[in-house]
Design an enzyme around this catalytic site. Sequence first.
Site, PDB file in Angstrom:
ATOM      1  N   LYS A 188      39.173  41.824  31.259  1.00  0.00           N
ATOM      2  CA  LYS A 188      37.908  42.387  31.729  1.00  0.00           C
ATOM      3  C   LYS A 188      37.209  43.244  30.658  1.00  0.00           C
ATOM      4  O   LYS A 188      37.650  43.324  29.524  1.00  0.00           O
ATOM      5  CB  LYS A 188      38.174  43.194  32.999  1.00  0.00           C
ATOM      6  CG  LYS A 188      38.625  42.316  34.200  1.00  0.00           C
ATOM      7  CD  LYS A 188      37.632  41.243  34.549  1.00  0.00           C
ATOM      8  CE  LYS A 188      37.710  40.676  35.953  1.00  0.00           C
ATOM      9  NZ  LYS A 188      38.933  40.026  36.384  1.00  0.00           N
TER      10      LYS A 188
HETATM   11  C1  LIG Z   1      39.331  39.767  37.975  1.00  0.00           C
HETATM   12  C2  LIG Z   1      38.607  39.684  39.273  1.00  0.00           C
HETATM   13  C3  LIG Z   1      39.134  40.216  40.459  1.00  0.00           C
HETATM   14  C4  LIG Z   1      40.535  40.727  40.575  1.00  0.00           C
HETATM   15  O1  LIG Z   1      40.888  41.675  39.642  1.00  0.00           O
HETATM   16  P1  LIG Z   1      42.429  41.830  39.185  1.00  0.00           P
HETATM   17  O2  LIG Z   1      42.421  43.160  38.519  1.00  0.00           O
HETATM   18  O3  LIG Z   1      42.737  40.718  38.249  1.00  0.00           O
HETATM   19  O4  LIG Z   1      43.255  41.812  40.416  1.00  0.00           O
HETATM   20  C5  LIG Z   1      38.349  40.186  41.590  1.00  0.00           C
HETATM   21  N1  LIG Z   1      37.126  39.639  41.583  1.00  0.00           N
HETATM   22  C6  LIG Z   1      36.584  39.089  40.480  1.00  0.00           C
HETATM   23  C7  LIG Z   1      35.206  38.531  40.527  1.00  0.00           C
HETATM   24  C8  LIG Z   1      37.329  39.078  39.285  1.00  0.00           C
HETATM   25  O5  LIG Z   1      36.801  38.511  38.205  1.00  0.00           O
END
Ligand SMILES: *Cc1c(COP(=O)(O)O)cnc(C)c1O
Length: 389
Positions: A188
Amino acid sequence: MPGYEVFGEEERRALNELFDANGGVLFAHGFDALRKGVYKVREFEAAAARTFAVAHAQAVSSGSAALRVALAALGIGPGDEVIIPAFTFVATAEAVIQSGATLVVVDVDDTLNMAPDALEAAVTPATRAVIPVHMLGAPADMDAVGRIARRQGLRVIEDAAQAVGASYHGRYVGTIGDVGCFSFDAGKVIITGEGGMVVTNDRDTFTRARAYHDHGHEYSTTVGRGEEGAIGEGFNYRMTELQGAIGVVQLAKLDAIVKAQRANKAKLTALIGELGIRGRRLTDEAGELGDAIVMFFDDRETTARFLAGLKREGLGTKNVPDAMRWHFAKHWAHMFEKYGWYRSSYRTQWQRSADLLECAIALPVMVKMDDARIAAIGDKLRRICREAL
Ligand SMILES: *Cc1c(COP(=O)(O)O)cnc(C)c1O
């Protein structure tokens, strides 16, 4: 989503300092005598609340957990319907399923975010909440979603997992609806390995989120953790001090990350514009993160030819189409077969989304791209266009 591009020395130092300063207490709560006043998760939460100009921030173990906690904080469960877009990471759907609510999945439009008309058409008397998702760094149409939600009495949970630092008409995404959810997983914008955050301006929602993420704990200011009461049910979605310490460092880099991405994206977009390739409609061009460029093609065959060209030239894509399996509801047989929703239709449902997504390619934009690299990408794209279009 390049938190990992600017990750290293400062984060390592923060971990060493954590051990030096508090004797290696990795738990976010209690151990007050041992930890010498060092509370890294709390520091991360306070810094996030300041950065995003929001009243309350609760760090959790992941973005998926943030969504689950947000639903619980709003009291959403069995008998309720929750509307999400067909293009999102599978976690948005999983959180709704785990809450016990009924999942309703609607089309996206040429923003690749939830189509407001599809949202409006899906509302029933049982609908309690809508989860707009800001996909690939670009804000969903929050004005339209907010209007529909107010008219229909729906709560709004923003899934801003892919858009930490993006803004919509001057406000950070995640802080516009009733609750916002961030992710700091390894791919992210800013990263803590695993991690997430729930943000809200509503005190009661925050209190319930904090409790739910930690077995229902009331967070008493007078008695110790062992003696305090529970204000409701919960589970363990806590963040550790390791993640908190890294989060503080990464958050301080967010501005620089976003600035660099936006500058690089502007250069790449100019190149792609010259080639006559259609892009994604943006609801707030200045506010989007700039970590992806979406290109639309006329049909699936052209898209496939362009994709083959990208492979040949050694250029990668960002989720579209390489990770569509995890980001488009049409491929979620493993959930729909079990729960029955869309069991007979998931392969053909969301045709409007399919016509967009299956004719789209997203290119990644990185923080570290010098002009020579951008020019080289331009040369490659020109070659691909000559052959594929
Ligand atoms: C990455 C993501 C999540 C979940 O996040 P994690 O930290 O990987 O559990 C939820 N929604 C979207 C749109 C994402 O890209």
